[in-house]
Design a protein around this motif. Structure first.
Motif, PDB file in Angstrom:
ATOM      1  N   LEU A  84      -3.044   0.460  -4.741  1.00 54.18           N
ATOM      2  CA  LEU A  84      -2.590   1.816  -5.050  1.00 54.18           C
ATOM      3  C   LEU A  84      -3.272   2.360  -6.302  1.00 54.18           C
ATOM      4  CD1 LEU A  84       1.221   1.503  -4.253  1.00 54.18           C
ATOM      5  CD2 LEU A  84      -0.512   2.751  -2.958  1.00 54.18           C
ATOM      6  N   ALA A  85      -3.660   1.467  -7.205  1.00 47.14           N
ATOM      7  CA  ALA A  85      -4.321   1.906  -8.424  1.00 47.14           C
ATOM      8  C   ALA A  85      -5.802   2.181  -8.233  1.00 47.14           C
ATOM      9  CB  ALA A  85      -4.134   0.846  -9.516  1.00 47.14           C
TER      10      ALA A  85
ATOM     11  N   ASN B 261       1.959 -10.310  -2.433  1.00 45.54           N
ATOM     12  CA  ASN B 261       1.983  -9.028  -1.721  1.00 45.54           C
ATOM     13  C   ASN B 261       2.114  -7.874  -2.699  1.00 45.54           C
ATOM     14  OD1 ASN B 261       1.650  -9.958   0.858  1.00 45.54           O
ATOM     15  ND2 ASN B 261       3.796  -9.848   1.427  1.00 45.54           N
ATOM     16  N   ASP B 262       3.054  -7.988  -3.658  1.00 43.27           N
ATOM     17  CA  ASP B 262       3.262  -6.917  -4.634  1.00 43.27           C
ATOM     18  C   ASP B 262       2.034  -6.724  -5.518  1.00 43.27           C
ATOM     19  OD1 ASP B 262       5.793  -6.317  -3.735  1.00 43.27           O
ATOM     20  OD2 ASP B 262       6.801  -7.658  -5.159  1.00 43.27           O
ATOM     21  N   THR B 263       1.401  -7.834  -5.891  1.00 43.46           N
ATOM     22  CA  THR B 263       0.202  -7.733  -6.736  1.00 43.46           C
ATOM     23  C   THR B 263      -0.901  -6.950  -6.035  1.00 43.46           C
ATOM     24  OG1 THR B 263       0.691  -9.808  -7.877  1.00 43.46           O
ATOM     25  CG2 THR B 263      -1.606  -9.055  -7.889  1.00 43.46           C
ATOM     26  N   TRP B 264      -1.211  -7.328  -4.793  1.00 43.73           N
ATOM     27  CA  TRP B 264      -2.274  -6.635  -4.067  1.00 43.73           C
ATOM     28  C   TRP B 264      -1.888  -5.202  -3.728  1.00 43.73           C
ATOM     29  CZ3 TRP B 264      -6.929  -8.042  -4.507  1.00 43.73           C
ATOM     30  CH2 TRP B 264      -7.264  -9.405  -4.646  1.00 43.73           C
ATOM     31  N   ARG B 265      -0.606  -4.976  -3.474  1.00 43.38           N
ATOM     32  CA  ARG B 265      -0.142  -3.612  -3.196  1.00 43.38           C
ATOM     33  C   ARG B 265      -0.370  -2.717  -4.407  1.00 43.38           C
ATOM     34  NH1 ARG B 265       4.672  -5.001  -1.866  1.00 43.38           N
ATOM     35  NH2 ARG B 265       4.270  -5.153   0.359  1.00 43.38           N
ATOM     36  N   GLN B 266       0.003  -3.182  -5.578  1.00 45.11           N
ATOM     37  CA  GLN B 266      -0.162  -2.376  -6.792  1.00 45.11           C
ATOM     38  C   GLN B 266      -1.635  -2.164  -7.126  1.00 45.11           C
ATOM     39  OE1 GLN B 266       2.134  -3.648 -10.184  1.00 45.11           O
ATOM     40  NE2 GLN B 266       4.062  -3.698  -9.031  1.00 45.11           N
ATOM     41  N   ARG B 267      -2.432  -3.218  -6.974  1.00 45.06           N
ATOM     42  CA  ARG B 267      -3.859  -3.067  -7.273  1.00 45.06           C
ATOM     43  C   ARG B 267      -4.523  -2.083  -6.316  1.00 45.06           C
ATOM     44  NH1 ARG B 267      -6.495  -8.962  -8.202  1.00 45.06           N
ATOM     45  NH2 ARG B 267      -8.363  -7.632  -8.353  1.00 45.06           N
TER      46      ARG B 267
END
Length: 457
Positions: free
Chosen positions: A12-13, A4-10
């Motif tokens: 947002l970037a 979840n955190d990985t896809w969230r950060q990607r």
């Protein structure tokens, strides 16, 4: 780091999300969590860590029969094996012909013109109306009138008839604003006044406006029965009947925007059926493909079509986009219409709406709720809360309850897919009330003013 955190950060970037102040998603103490979704089934959205969320607003009002419906999925797979896309200028194909024929049979309106989304449908209808009058030798009729609080999309042409300042003010120099007539919103009733009385009062104001301006006016545009973005403002069908009479009297087109309310949301397949009228233009999108692929359509009368039928190219309707009438989207729409017949959806929705209403009764009786209301499968409550960011706070608490609910201002609403079962209805109602309690608890002592409690704003 979790998936979840990985896809969230990607995201947002790399992604600029729609209708969003992106800073609210900022990684440092995000006030609104970005939720990565891995898959969906029925009324449920599933993230990468096994948590599920009930899609109580049908993913912005588009999903009718649940996510990943096998009938729609199979139709798309079959179509993909035959024809993915061909331009509709100079060519045609079975899905677009069959869909146009079925929509004509359902509405009594003739040739179908396709777009990609609701805003493009609005633009098509407005351009088509003004161009019709030009072809008819009445080029002076090129202005439009809408209803106060109306929402018809966010492209520049659609913004002209959208009366919500938040969407429009930044682009005011680009927009030729339409005029607005009073809304028939039943919440504005005077003491003892009925919803039909409010509708008649609004119709009388519209009559006065048309009497003064009809010579310059091409069309009136209305969201029938529910003005969704205006806080689910609901009105009596009487307004639609009077609008039809007045448009006939003053030779003004009636454009009905059923982008959000079409395909059973209000209890009938199309909302205007409850008034027993037929518009000059009908705009459809959202539920048209069951929430699977982007597609919109504008249906109009044979008389409008005839005004463009000519040897001169300049008299044609020169509007297009590259994916007009895409075969995959049209096939999804055909499968969606099949499901209405195969599942007897409108009749089943009556029972589902009664189940939801019973489950929502404690919420409707909450002391902070004003104007609890329902139209078909659409439920709404105005909340007396002094928090200016009520909607954002509530949405976050709803996620904690496993619900996707995004209030409009201080209006909480639910518009779930038609396949929601009794267990999910109860889950939705309990979670909606729990999220309300959690949100109200964030008010400072004494912050809930007498005015807020009385008016619900």
């Amino acid at each position: 780091m979790s998936l979840n955190d990985t896809w969230r950060q990607r995201s947002l970037a790399a992604v600029w999300h729609p209708c969003t102040q992106m800073k609210l998603h900022a990684p440092e103490g995000a006030r609104v969590p970005l939720v990565p979704i891995a898959r969906a089934e029925g009324v449920w959205l599933h993230d990468h860590e096994g948590r599920r969320y009930l899609d109580a607003i049908s993913s912005w009002w588009v999903n009718l029969f649940g996510h990943n419906h096998p009938a729609i999925r199979d139709a798309l797979k079959d179509q993909l094996d035959q024809l993915d896309h061909v331009m509709l200028a100079g060519f045609t194909h079975a899905p677009v012909v069959e869909l146009s024929e079925r929509l004509h049979a359902l509405t009594g309106l003739g040739h179908a013109f396709y777009g990609s989304d609701g805003a493009s449908a609005t633009e098509i209808a407005l351009k088509m109306s003004a161009h019709h009058w030009r072809n008819a030798g009445r080029a002076r009729k090129h202005r439009f009138v809408g209803v106060a609080g109306g929402y018809h999309g966010e492209t520049v042409g659609a913004l002209a008839v959208t009366d919500i300042a938040l969407f429009r003010e930044a682009y005011a120099p680009l927009v030729r604003l339409a005029d607005t007539a009073p809304s028939p919103d039943a919440r504005t009733a005077a003491p003892g006044e009925s919803a039909a009385g409010v509708a008649e009062r609004a119709a009388q104001a519209l009559a006065a406006w048309l009497e003064a301006h009809h010579e310059d006016t091409a069309a009136l545009i209305v969201e029938p029965l529910i003005q969704c973005a205006a806080g689910m403002a609901m009105h009596d069908p009487h307004y639609l009947r009077r609008a039809r009479e007045l448009c006939d009297q003053y030779e003004v087109h009636l454009v009905l925007d059923e982008i959000a309310v079409g395909f059973g949301r209000t209890g009938t397949l199309f909302a205007h059926e409850q008034a027993g009228i037929r518009p000059d233009f009908l705009c459809l999108s959202k539920g048209l493909t069951g929430g699977t692929l982007p597609l919109s359509v504008v249906l109009t009368t044979d008389a409008v079509y005839a005004a463009f039928y000519d040897d001169q190219v300049a008299r044609a309707f020169l509007h297009s986009h590259s994916y007009t009438g895409n075969p995959l989207a049209c096939r999804a729409a055909l499968a969606t219409l099949d499901l209405f017949e195969q599942t007897d959806a409108l009749r089943r929705n009556v029972a589902t709406a009664h189940t939801l209403a019973a489950c929502f009764e404690p919420l409707s009786q909450h002391p902070r709720v004003r104007h609890p209301r329902r139209q078909g499968m659409v439920f709404a409550w105005d909340i007396a809360c002094s928090l200016p960011d009520f909607a954002r706070r509530y949405a976050r608490h709803a996620l904690d309850q496993g619900l996707v609910l995004r209030p409009i201002g201080h209006t909480l609403y639910a518009m779930p897919p038609y396949v929601i079962d009794e267990e999910a209805c109860a889950f939705l109602a309990r979670g909606a009330q729990a999220a309300l309690q959690a949100t109200l608890a964030q008010e400072e002592p004494g912050q809930a003013t007498v005015e807020a409690l009385r008016d619900g704003v």
